[in-house]
Enzyme design. Structure first.
Site, PDB file in Angstrom:
ATOM      1  N   LYS A 142       4.012 138.623  88.093  1.00 26.71           N
ATOM      2  CA  LYS A 142       4.505 138.707  89.477  1.00 26.71           C
ATOM      3  C   LYS A 142       5.510 139.832  89.689  1.00 26.71           C
ATOM      4  O   LYS A 142       5.604 140.385  90.773  1.00 26.71           O
ATOM      5  CB  LYS A 142       5.114 137.369  89.913  1.00 26.71           C
ATOM      6  CG  LYS A 142       4.067 136.327  90.255  1.00 26.71           C
ATOM      7  CD  LYS A 142       4.673 135.157  91.012  1.00 26.71           C
ATOM      8  CE  LYS A 142       3.610 134.175  91.455  1.00 26.71           C
ATOM      9  NZ  LYS A 142       3.066 133.399  90.313  1.00 26.71           N
ATOM     10  N   GLU A 147       9.293 133.477 100.975  1.00 25.60           N
ATOM     11  CA  GLU A 147       9.336 132.052 100.682  1.00 25.60           C
ATOM     12  C   GLU A 147       8.877 131.868  99.246  1.00 25.60           C
ATOM     13  O   GLU A 147       8.286 132.763  98.648  1.00 25.60           O
ATOM     14  CB  GLU A 147       8.401 131.268 101.608  1.00 25.60           C
ATOM     15  CG  GLU A 147       6.921 131.432 101.311  1.00 25.60           C
ATOM     16  CD  GLU A 147       6.369 132.781 101.740  1.00 25.60           C
ATOM     17  OE1 GLU A 147       6.945 133.387 102.669  1.00 25.60           O
ATOM     18  OE2 GLU A 147       5.392 133.235 101.116  1.00 25.60           O
ATOM     19  N   SER A 160      -1.645 135.772  82.225  1.00 31.72           N
ATOM     20  CA  SER A 160      -0.776 136.197  83.337  1.00 31.72           C
ATOM     21  C   SER A 160       0.692 135.852  83.140  1.00 31.72           C
ATOM     22  O   SER A 160       1.558 136.498  83.719  1.00 31.72           O
ATOM     23  CB  SER A 160      -1.281 135.596  84.652  1.00 31.72           C
ATOM     24  OG  SER A 160      -1.421 134.188  84.537  1.00 31.72           O
TER      25      SER A 160
HETATM   26  C1  LIG Z   1       1.843 132.665  90.368  1.00 33.16           C
HETATM   27  C2  LIG Z   1       1.099 132.732  89.095  1.00 33.16           C
HETATM   28  C3  LIG Z   1      -0.316 132.800  89.063  1.00 33.16           C
HETATM   29  C4  LIG Z   1      -1.177 132.720  90.292  1.00 33.16           C
HETATM   30  O1  LIG Z   1      -1.021 133.738  91.208  1.00 33.16           O
HETATM   31  P1  LIG Z   1      -2.117 134.867  91.473  1.00 33.16           P
HETATM   32  O2  LIG Z   1      -1.621 135.540  92.695  1.00 33.16           O
HETATM   33  O3  LIG Z   1      -3.442 134.206  91.657  1.00 33.16           O
HETATM   34  O4  LIG Z   1      -2.123 135.757  90.291  1.00 33.16           O
HETATM   35  C5  LIG Z   1      -0.954 132.930  87.840  1.00 33.16           C
HETATM   36  N1  LIG Z   1      -0.254 132.970  86.696  1.00 33.16           N
HETATM   37  C6  LIG Z   1       1.100 132.900  86.663  1.00 33.16           C
HETATM   38  C7  LIG Z   1       1.790 132.946  85.351  1.00 33.16           C
HETATM   39  C8  LIG Z   1       1.816 132.776  87.867  1.00 33.16           C
HETATM   40  O5  LIG Z   1       3.158 132.694  87.833  1.00 33.16           O
END
Ligand SMILES: *Cc1c(COP(=O)(O)O)cnc(C)c1O
Length: 408
Positions: free
Chosen positions: A96, A118, A383
């Site tokens: 993010k 938000e 992610s």
């Molecule tokens: C917020 C989040 C997501 C999901 O958000 P996307 O916009 O779909 O990428 C995925 N993995 C992690 C670790 C997150 O914090």
């Protein structure tokens, strides 16, 4: 579709990816969003902006994050090889920050003083508060009272980073009310501030901008994978909540002979309210200012959604994913809570990497695909890291030894 022209043709000037996207905002907000769109369109081709963002990625975020070959996990599954793009090693522990630093730099270039957003689970709030501290900008995060109580550690982090957390006490006191509250604040102060969306969604230009800011993930991973193996992966895989980490990963591979899989959260199963698989079960609709696939009832009210991964429970999805779905370029598939928890433990035990529960959905699907494919290589976007999830996991599943997973 000629993907070599894709980025010149989409989105169109009104922010449409085919029939999805656009900008449906109250007339008062049309002007501020148009200003951001115009500013972004010129700045995204500016060498000064791009070079500054590159420097920040390298020196502050620790990019490039590595690509890692999961040797032991792959051997456990058979002969297909699984590789991870390690966004869990990006500063703050998830992808993010990639778009928050981009949004912060844009605000700085535009001479704005404040970032407004938000947050639901608090992950976007923490990443944005980090960006605000870096750029010396004020940061105002709107959050429902229910979420504030549930996500105390993230509220603490935001406050330590100097953000103002605005408690929202109306309605159900969760994400939807927080969105309304943040929009109102933006409307009252858009001369001085910029509204920062937390995924590749919302009114134009946010789906485009967030996708671009996340594309470093896919571009790096593609080069790194080629350098490691000499070829491209057979498949690429990422979890899809709002769709930012996946859009960043997928967009670098659109023109390649690579199968692409977007993994949606199937939660407890396909019943209404038990999942958040917006593309798999949703229909065309409009929510939060853009057209896409939406989980909603006959009257157009969004369905309740659920996933064990709070970062994935959104009743719609970024418009570009809806477009890729209709084009047939990306396969949208699902993983359940149980499959994600199984992957969470397997990656921890076989590789020494504790993934976020969101990322565990992508890993779970890759594990299933590896068994089906039998040979070849799958590149998965990890992610984020799972530190935020360990207390909850242990409370519900213990340390994993005695839990019977569906696959076992
Ligand atoms: C917020 C989040 C997501 C999901 O958000 P996307 O916009 O779909 O990428 C995925 N993995 C992690 C670790 C997150 O914090």
């Amino acid at each position: 579709m000629d993907y070599s022209r894709y980025f010149r043709d989409y989105p169109d000037k009104d922010g449409y990816f085919g029939e999805y996207g656009g900008r449906h905002v109250p007339p008062e907000l049309e002007k501020p969003f148009r200003e951001v769109a115009d500013a972004y369109q010129s700045i995204c081709h500016s060498a000064e902006f791009i070079n500054e963002l590159r420097r920040i990625r390298r020196e502050f975020q620790g990019r490039p994050t590595p690509v890692y070959h999961c040797n032991r996990l792959s051997r456990h599954l058979g002969n297909c090889q699984i590789y991870l793009k390690r966004e869990d090693l990006n500063h703050t522990g998830a992808h993010k920050l990639n778009h928050c630093m981009g949004e912060g730099l844009l605000a700085k270039f535009l001479g704005k003083k404040k970032l407004i957003a938000e947050t639901g689970a608090g992950q976007h709030g923490v990443a944005l508060a980090t960006a605000a501290a870096y750029f010396g900008l004020e940061c105002e995060i709107h959050m429902g009272l229910v979420d504030i109580a549930k996500q105390a550690p993230n509220v603490t982090r935001m406050k330590i980073l100097g953000a103002k957390v605005v408690p929202v006490s109306r309605g159900l006191q969760t994400l939807k009310e927080a969105v309304d509250s943040a929009f109102e604040s933006y409307l009252a102060s858009y001369e001085d501030s910029i509204y920062c969306i937390g995924s590749a969604l919302g009114p134009h230009p946010f789906p485009l901008m967030v996708r671009d800011f996340q594309m470093c993930v896919g571009l790096e991973a593609r080069e790194q994978f080629k350098e490691m193996t000499g070829i491209l992966p057979d498949a690429v895989c990422a979890c899809v909540g709002g769709g930012s980490n996946s859009a960043g990963m997928f967009s670098a591979f659109l023109a390649d002979p690579v199968d692409i899989y977007g993994v949606e959260p199937l939660g407890r199963g396909p019943g209404k309210g038990d999942h958040a698989a917006s593309i798999t079960f949703g229909k065309k609709g409009t929510l939060h200012g853009f057209d896409s696939y939406v989980l909603e009832d006959e009257n157009g009210n969004p369905d309740p959604v659920y996933s064990i991964a709070s970062g994935l429970d959104y009743p719609s999805v970024g418009p570009e994913h809806a477009f890729w779905k209709d084009l047939g370029r990306v396969n949208y598939v699902t993983a359940t809570d149980e499959e994600a928890v199984d992957a969470f433990f397997k990656l921890s035990r076989y590789e020494g990497i504790i993934p976020a529960l969101e990322s565990a959905h992508a890993i779970a699907y890759a594990m299933r695909l590896a068994k089906e494919m039998q040979t070849g290589a799958i590149l998965v976007n990890c992610s984020g890291r799972g530190d935020k999830d360990v207390d909850y996991i242990v409370e519900r599943f213990g340390y994993g030894e005695n839990y019977k997973f569906p696959e076992a």
